[in-house]
Design an enzyme around this catalytic site. Sequence first.
Site, PDB file in Angstrom:
ATOM      1  N   TYR A 210     131.534 -10.865 -38.090  1.00 59.78           N
ATOM      2  CA  TYR A 210     130.434 -11.304 -38.956  1.00 59.78           C
ATOM      3  C   TYR A 210     129.164 -10.509 -38.676  1.00 59.78           C
ATOM      4  CZ  TYR A 210     126.863 -13.852 -41.253  1.00 59.78           C
ATOM      5  OH  TYR A 210     125.804 -14.142 -42.082  1.00 59.78           O
TER       6      TYR A 210
ATOM      7  N   TRP B 285     125.396  -8.476 -40.718  1.00 56.66           N
ATOM      8  CA  TRP B 285     124.773  -7.832 -41.879  1.00 56.66           C
ATOM      9  C   TRP B 285     124.931  -6.318 -41.903  1.00 56.66           C
ATOM     10  CZ3 TRP B 285     120.334  -9.316 -45.347  1.00 56.66           C
ATOM     11  CH2 TRP B 285     120.434 -10.657 -45.740  1.00 56.66           C
TER      12      TRP B 285
HETATM   13  N1  LIG Z   1     119.362 -20.054 -33.815  1.00 54.79           N
HETATM   14  C1  LIG Z   1     119.646 -19.469 -34.974  1.00 54.79           C
HETATM   15  N2  LIG Z   1     120.621 -18.530 -35.028  1.00 54.79           N
HETATM   16  C2  LIG Z   1     120.897 -17.937 -36.195  1.00 54.79           C
HETATM   17  C3  LIG Z   1     120.181 -18.260 -37.371  1.00 54.79           C
HETATM   18  C4  LIG Z   1     119.167 -19.248 -37.281  1.00 54.79           C
HETATM   19  O1  LIG Z   1     118.518 -19.602 -38.285  1.00 54.79           O
HETATM   20  N3  LIG Z   1     118.915 -19.814 -36.056  1.00 54.79           N
HETATM   21  N4  LIG Z   1     120.479 -17.626 -38.541  1.00 54.79           N
HETATM   22  C5  LIG Z   1     121.842 -17.129 -38.694  1.00 54.79           C
HETATM   23  C6  LIG Z   1     121.967 -16.269 -39.872  1.00 54.79           C
HETATM   24  S1  LIG Z   1     121.493 -16.973 -41.348  1.00 54.79           S
HETATM   25  C7  LIG Z   1     122.493 -15.033 -39.829  1.00 54.79           C
HETATM   26  S2  LIG Z   1     122.818 -14.225 -41.303  1.00 54.79           S
HETATM   27  C8  LIG Z   1     122.894 -14.401 -38.571  1.00 54.79           C
HETATM   28  C9  LIG Z   1     122.629 -12.883 -38.536  1.00 54.79           C
HETATM   29  O2  LIG Z   1     123.425 -12.302 -37.565  1.00 54.79           O
HETATM   30  P1  LIG Z   1     123.878 -10.758 -37.640  1.00 54.79           P
HETATM   31  O3  LIG Z   1     124.057 -10.355 -39.065  1.00 54.79           O
HETATM   32  O4  LIG Z   1     125.035 -10.602 -36.725  1.00 54.79           O
HETATM   33  O5  LIG Z   1     122.602 -10.040 -37.038  1.00 54.79           O
HETATM   34  P2  LIG Z   1     122.131  -8.524 -37.112  1.00 54.79           P
HETATM   35  O6  LIG Z   1     121.086  -8.370 -36.085  1.00 54.79           O
HETATM   36  O7  LIG Z   1     121.779  -8.167 -38.507  1.00 54.79           O
HETATM   37  O8  LIG Z   1     123.433  -7.742 -36.643  1.00 54.79           O
HETATM   38  C10 LIG Z   1     123.846  -6.553 -37.211  1.00 54.79           C
HETATM   39  C11 LIG Z   1     124.297  -5.614 -36.112  1.00 54.79           C
HETATM   40  O9  LIG Z   1     124.958  -4.492 -36.719  1.00 54.79           O
HETATM   41  C12 LIG Z   1     124.466  -3.277 -36.170  1.00 54.79           C
HETATM   42  N5  LIG Z   1     124.612  -2.273 -37.244  1.00 54.79           N
HETATM   43  C13 LIG Z   1     123.782  -1.971 -38.264  1.00 54.79           C
HETATM   44  N6  LIG Z   1     124.325  -1.029 -39.057  1.00 54.79           N
HETATM   45  C14 LIG Z   1     125.528  -0.718 -38.524  1.00 54.79           C
HETATM   46  C15 LIG Z   1     126.569   0.188 -38.888  1.00 54.79           C
HETATM   47  O10 LIG Z   1     126.497   0.909 -39.873  1.00 54.79           O
HETATM   48  N7  LIG Z   1     127.685   0.200 -38.097  1.00 54.79           N
HETATM   49  C16 LIG Z   1     127.816  -0.572 -36.990  1.00 54.79           C
HETATM   50  N8  LIG Z   1     128.926  -0.479 -36.283  1.00 54.79           N
HETATM   51  N9  LIG Z   1     126.825  -1.434 -36.615  1.00 54.79           N
HETATM   52  C17 LIG Z   1     125.725  -1.505 -37.378  1.00 54.79           C
HETATM   53  C18 LIG Z   1     123.051  -3.560 -35.740  1.00 54.79           C
HETATM   54  O11 LIG Z   1     122.658  -2.688 -34.698  1.00 54.79           O
HETATM   55  C19 LIG Z   1     123.152  -5.033 -35.309  1.00 54.79           C
HETATM   56  O12 LIG Z   1     123.451  -5.135 -33.936  1.00 54.79           O
HETATM   57  O13 LIG Z   1     122.209 -15.036 -37.486  1.00 54.79           O
HETATM   58  C20 LIG Z   1     122.430 -16.444 -37.475  1.00 54.79           C
HETATM   59  N10 LIG Z   1     121.884 -16.991 -36.239  1.00 54.79           N
HETATM   60  N1  LIG Z   2     111.999 -11.470 -42.330  1.00 54.67           N
HETATM   61  C1  LIG Z   2     113.267 -11.908 -42.409  1.00 54.67           C
HETATM   62  N2  LIG Z   2     113.689 -12.502 -43.531  1.00 54.67           N
HETATM   63  C2  LIG Z   2     114.954 -12.993 -43.602  1.00 54.67           C
HETATM   64  C3  LIG Z   2     115.873 -12.822 -42.537  1.00 54.67           C
HETATM   65  C4  LIG Z   2     115.393 -12.178 -41.355  1.00 54.67           C
HETATM   66  O1  LIG Z   2     116.133 -12.008 -40.365  1.00 54.67           O
HETATM   67  N3  LIG Z   2     114.096 -11.735 -41.323  1.00 54.67           N
HETATM   68  N4  LIG Z   2     117.150 -13.288 -42.648  1.00 54.67           N
HETATM   69  C5  LIG Z   2     117.676 -13.563 -43.986  1.00 54.67           C
HETATM   70  C6  LIG Z   2     118.843 -14.429 -43.906  1.00 54.67           C
HETATM   71  S1  LIG Z   2     120.287 -13.783 -43.282  1.00 54.67           S
HETATM   72  C7  LIG Z   2     118.846 -15.697 -44.329  1.00 54.67           C
HETATM   73  S2  LIG Z   2     120.285 -16.623 -44.277  1.00 54.67           S
HETATM   74  C8  LIG Z   2     117.637 -16.343 -44.867  1.00 54.67           C
HETATM   75  C9  LIG Z   2     117.477 -17.740 -44.298  1.00 54.67           C
HETATM   76  O2  LIG Z   2     116.613 -18.490 -45.043  1.00 54.67           O
HETATM   77  P1  LIG Z   2     116.182 -19.925 -44.510  1.00 54.67           P
HETATM   78  O3  LIG Z   2     117.329 -20.633 -43.943  1.00 54.67           O
HETATM   79  O4  LIG Z   2     115.467 -20.597 -45.624  1.00 54.67           O
HETATM   80  O5  LIG Z   2     115.155 -19.469 -43.378  1.00 54.67           O
HETATM   81  P2  LIG Z   2     114.590 -20.097 -42.016  1.00 54.67           P
HETATM   82  O6  LIG Z   2     113.506 -19.162 -41.635  1.00 54.67           O
HETATM   83  O7  LIG Z   2     115.674 -20.349 -41.050  1.00 54.67           O
HETATM   84  O8  LIG Z   2     114.031 -21.504 -42.424  1.00 54.67           O
HETATM   85  C10 LIG Z   2     112.960 -21.665 -43.340  1.00 54.67           C
HETATM   86  C11 LIG Z   2     112.070 -22.777 -42.872  1.00 54.67           C
HETATM   87  O9  LIG Z   2     112.744 -24.025 -42.933  1.00 54.67           O
HETATM   88  C12 LIG Z   2     112.026 -24.930 -42.096  1.00 54.67           C
HETATM   89  N5  LIG Z   2     112.920 -25.959 -41.583  1.00 54.67           N
HETATM   90  C13 LIG Z   2     113.770 -25.856 -40.540  1.00 54.67           C
HETATM   91  N6  LIG Z   2     114.416 -27.038 -40.349  1.00 54.67           N
HETATM   92  C14 LIG Z   2     113.962 -27.877 -41.309  1.00 54.67           C
HETATM   93  C15 LIG Z   2     114.244 -29.250 -41.659  1.00 54.67           C
HETATM   94  O10 LIG Z   2     115.066 -29.938 -41.041  1.00 54.67           O
HETATM   95  N7  LIG Z   2     113.593 -29.753 -42.733  1.00 54.67           N
HETATM   96  C16 LIG Z   2     112.710 -29.047 -43.450  1.00 54.67           C
HETATM   97  N8  LIG Z   2     112.154 -29.633 -44.513  1.00 54.67           N
HETATM   98  N9  LIG Z   2     112.396 -27.771 -43.133  1.00 54.67           N
HETATM   99  C17 LIG Z   2     113.020 -27.193 -42.083  1.00 54.67           C
HETATM  100  C18 LIG Z   2     111.467 -24.092 -40.964  1.00 54.67           C
HETATM  101  O11 LIG Z   2     110.104 -24.440 -40.770  1.00 54.67           O
HETATM  102  C19 LIG Z   2     111.674 -22.676 -41.424  1.00 54.67           C
HETATM  103  O12 LIG Z   2     110.524 -21.846 -41.271  1.00 54.67           O
HETATM  104  O13 LIG Z   2     116.494 -15.573 -44.529  1.00 54.67           O
HETATM  105  C20 LIG Z   2     116.633 -14.204 -44.888  1.00 54.67           C
HETATM  106  N10 LIG Z   2     115.334 -13.586 -44.746  1.00 54.67           N
HETATM  107 MO   LIG Z   3     121.757 -15.412 -43.036  1.00 58.73          MO
END
Ligand SMILES: Nc1nc2c(c(=O)[nH]1)N[C@H]1C(S)=C(S)[C@@H](COP(=O)(O)OP(=O)(O)OC[C@H]3O[C@@H](n4cnc5c(=O)[nH]c(N)nc54)[C@H](O)[C@@H]3O)O[C@H]1N2
Ligand SMILES: Nc1nc2c(c(=O)[nH]1)N[C@H]1C(S)=C(S)[C@@H](COP(=O)(O)OP(=O)(O)OC[C@H]3O[C@@H](n4cnc5c(=O)[nH]c(N)nc54)[C@H](O)[C@@H]3O)O[C@H]1N2
Ligand SMILES: [Mo]
Length: 771
Positions: A115, A117
Amino acid sequence: MATAFTHWGTYELTVSDGRIDAVRGVAADPDPSPIAQNLLDVADHPLRIRRPAVRRGFLEEVDTGRRSLEEAPARRRGGEPFVELSWADAAALAAAELDRVRVEHGNAAIFAGSYGWASAGRFHYAQGQLYRFLNLLGGFTISRDSYSYAAAQVIVPHIVAPWFDVLGNHTSYEVLARHGRLVLALGGLPAKNQQVENGGTYRHQGAAGLRLLREAGVRIISVSPLHGDVADELGASWLPIRPGTDTALLLGIAHTLVTEGLHDEAFLERCCSGVERFLASLAGRDATWAAAICGLDAETIRDLARDLAAGPSMVTASWSLQRAEHGEQAYWATVAVAALLGQIGTPGGGFGLGYGSVNRVGSAEHGFSLPRLPTGPNPVDSFIPVARITELLDNPGGSFTYDGCTYTYPDTRLVYWCGGNPFHHHQDLGSLVAAWQRPETVIVHEQVWNPLARHADIVLPISHTLERDDFGSSPLTGTIVAMPKVLDPPGEARSDHAAFAAIAAELGLLDAFTEGLDEAGWLRRLWTETRKRAAAQGADLPGFEEFWAMGVTELPRPARPRVLLEAFRADPEANPLRTPSGRIELYSPVIDAFGLADCPPTPTWLEPLEWAGSSVAERFPLHLLSNQPVAKLHSQLDFGRASVATKRSGREVLRMHPADAAARGLDDGDIARVFNDRGACLASVGLTDDLRRGVVVLPTGSWYDPLVGGDPSSMCVHGNPNVLTSGRPASALSQAPAAQSCLVEVERFVGEVPPVRAHTPPSFVADPRPR
Ligand SMILES: Nc1nc2c(c(=O)[nH]1)N[C@H]1C(S)=C(S)[C@@H](COP(=O)(O)OP(=O)(O)OC[C@H]3O[C@@H](n4cnc5c(=O)[nH]c(N)nc54)[C@H](O)[C@@H]3O)O[C@H]1N2
Ligand SMILES: Nc1nc2c(c(=O)[nH]1)N[C@H]1C(S)=C(S)[C@@H](COP(=O)(O)OP(=O)(O)OC[C@H]3O[C@@H](n4cnc5c(=O)[nH]c(N)nc54)[C@H](O)[C@@H]3O)O[C@H]1N2
Ligand SMILES: [Mo]
């Protein structure tokens, strides 16, 4: 001038002497993202992986045949030095391991859900390359759903429609601005998140879309523990809810609507099923009941219900709400309130599931999806729900439920990761580090010495997207962007494709993998497919050479205003939903038949194990939110200048209410130890009264930096919140990640503050084997 196409936008780069001197948004982008400044630190950064490397102990384990953890108790992935190897040796070693595991244990013993991005280009999309390679080898165990919205992916099809049909068809901001009046935004509409779009961004549209609402006088009410979840310029009002309690709030609103006769009976009758059951389930769920749970006044809740019923109203929930225990219920309750209001399918109201979570949701455009690298069929059918990685490794042969069925965890011997970072995205990292010691082999493709690379056995150095030719398209705008190579890769780094080709050659699969094409040949083949696909949509794309010279081409934009579920509302008989009843299900007989205690058949408030009202709060009274970082994408380029600028003395900042800090003798800038029973991390205290008391915020993305590498009980000195979060699933329905349900305590760190080493490469030793 060169162009970079990334998940966070499209940028013009000024490059000289193998370095990037400047990064500027393309003219077409009204809102380029500051995240792009991290690209200035990509070229030849000391953290870049230059040569293939293996964990020292791994060489010994291979030589002695001591492969299980029981036979190799000294194994400490994440804490051992590395030995650099040639590509030829590393490819041969990887091939031998894959072949051994495949032959001895079967292909299901290879876990390669991988998994993550990765990067935006289409040909070099990491998981595509990995899946193609492993399918040719006989397949692998994959993962399902996404960390972003796994709970939604499983519950939404039961109650409304397939998730991506909902996600891709949200009512556009333009339409809402014209017809809307009120937006109730649970989780806010954070501008920081709209910087990003999976697949790549051409024009940032989220912020501009929200400004349209403001200009049209549409009111926004943000329900969130954080004030900053809506930009100040939108003039929203703020209801600082207790985290994890939105379902109770929504049921309190529903109860008020029904008792005051404000609900739309005609809509319920025409478009919903299970209405009786749902209404009966609301008994006792009044505003006073809800107020005690969610920490808002009962009168505020009743007024909110009346306000919503007074005219067009959009009820929207950010994805964060379902990344929590019983996250399914919050989404179901959102849909249920919108159903009671009766405005689903109208241009000014209804529901949303993710406005403000990414750039795409609310856009008027609808894009184009490029053809993929053909990956072929996967002969193996075993899978895990994406967030069950620790259980998979810990519990071979154990069973799990998912969407009403029971499955078995295969016995994983080899883990292959390429394009994601589990030591970023997974919860309860201490447990993951312990489970991660179990497999016999871990192969990782990475660009940088991040925590994933440090926890691998065989590390292959991979080029950055700026270091290879590719093209990509914004799934949103249908803009296709050429991505010519801008920099040389450092050292011996290669593309994922070249790495797989080298291993495939060892396995006799080279021709099958490359089909005799080099990378330039593949780009042209994918372009030919792209032209065909565009032609089917009536668009005539130029030949590859012409496109490459132009740099950017845009497909014509369909100017159809989008209203979610419009056709269904207009005629539910002729356009039924793909639910069992063909309607919006407020009670689900299917979910009822699953008989799950943690996922009842009507939207229900269930007490999470971790929230301010639970017994865990007696010891860990602060609710930790780990939201998305403002200045990077997840963990990517954490060492880049925009990311580093958000840290303090190199550490992540823990935002905290001044009263909560004072009660613990903490001041702004102090180094705090944030802890619970799962783990601990250090962070720099940042005081703000822009959040609800009792809530602390530590964004994700700072690289996991354990005091002692490979030790599951070690604290993280850098401030990664996932040492604290729980791996408990949202429910047995979805098995989704539930990171936002997390309680902690915070105290002043006493003793000598350990240095942050997250951005220092690991140590290397000479090859111990006799020559
Ligand atoms: N506590 C907490 N944890 C969370 C979340 C949260 O809200 N709270 N959010 C979750 C969510 S929504 C998401 S989507 C995940 C994101 O989790 P990930 O998508 O796993 O996070 P990234 O840091 O984007 O990881 C991408 C990795 O791929 C590598 N990479 C980039 N390009 C390439 C390439 O071309 N080839 C190879 N081999 N590697 C490459 C980068 O160096 C990086 O290490 O995290 C989740 N984790
Ligand atoms: N800059 C930046 N943007 C991103 C990403 C990133 O890594 N960096 N990741 C992208 C990805 S993979 C994803 S999935 C999306 C995620 O998008 P979201 O899931 O919407 O993003 P978060 O920042 O986890 O949460 C948004 C807000 O929800 C509020 N929140 C948390 N828990 C609760 C709750 O129980 N109730 C309510 N009402 N509010 C709550 C928090 O204050 C938080 O700031 O963002 C995307 N956008
Ligand atoms: Mo995500």
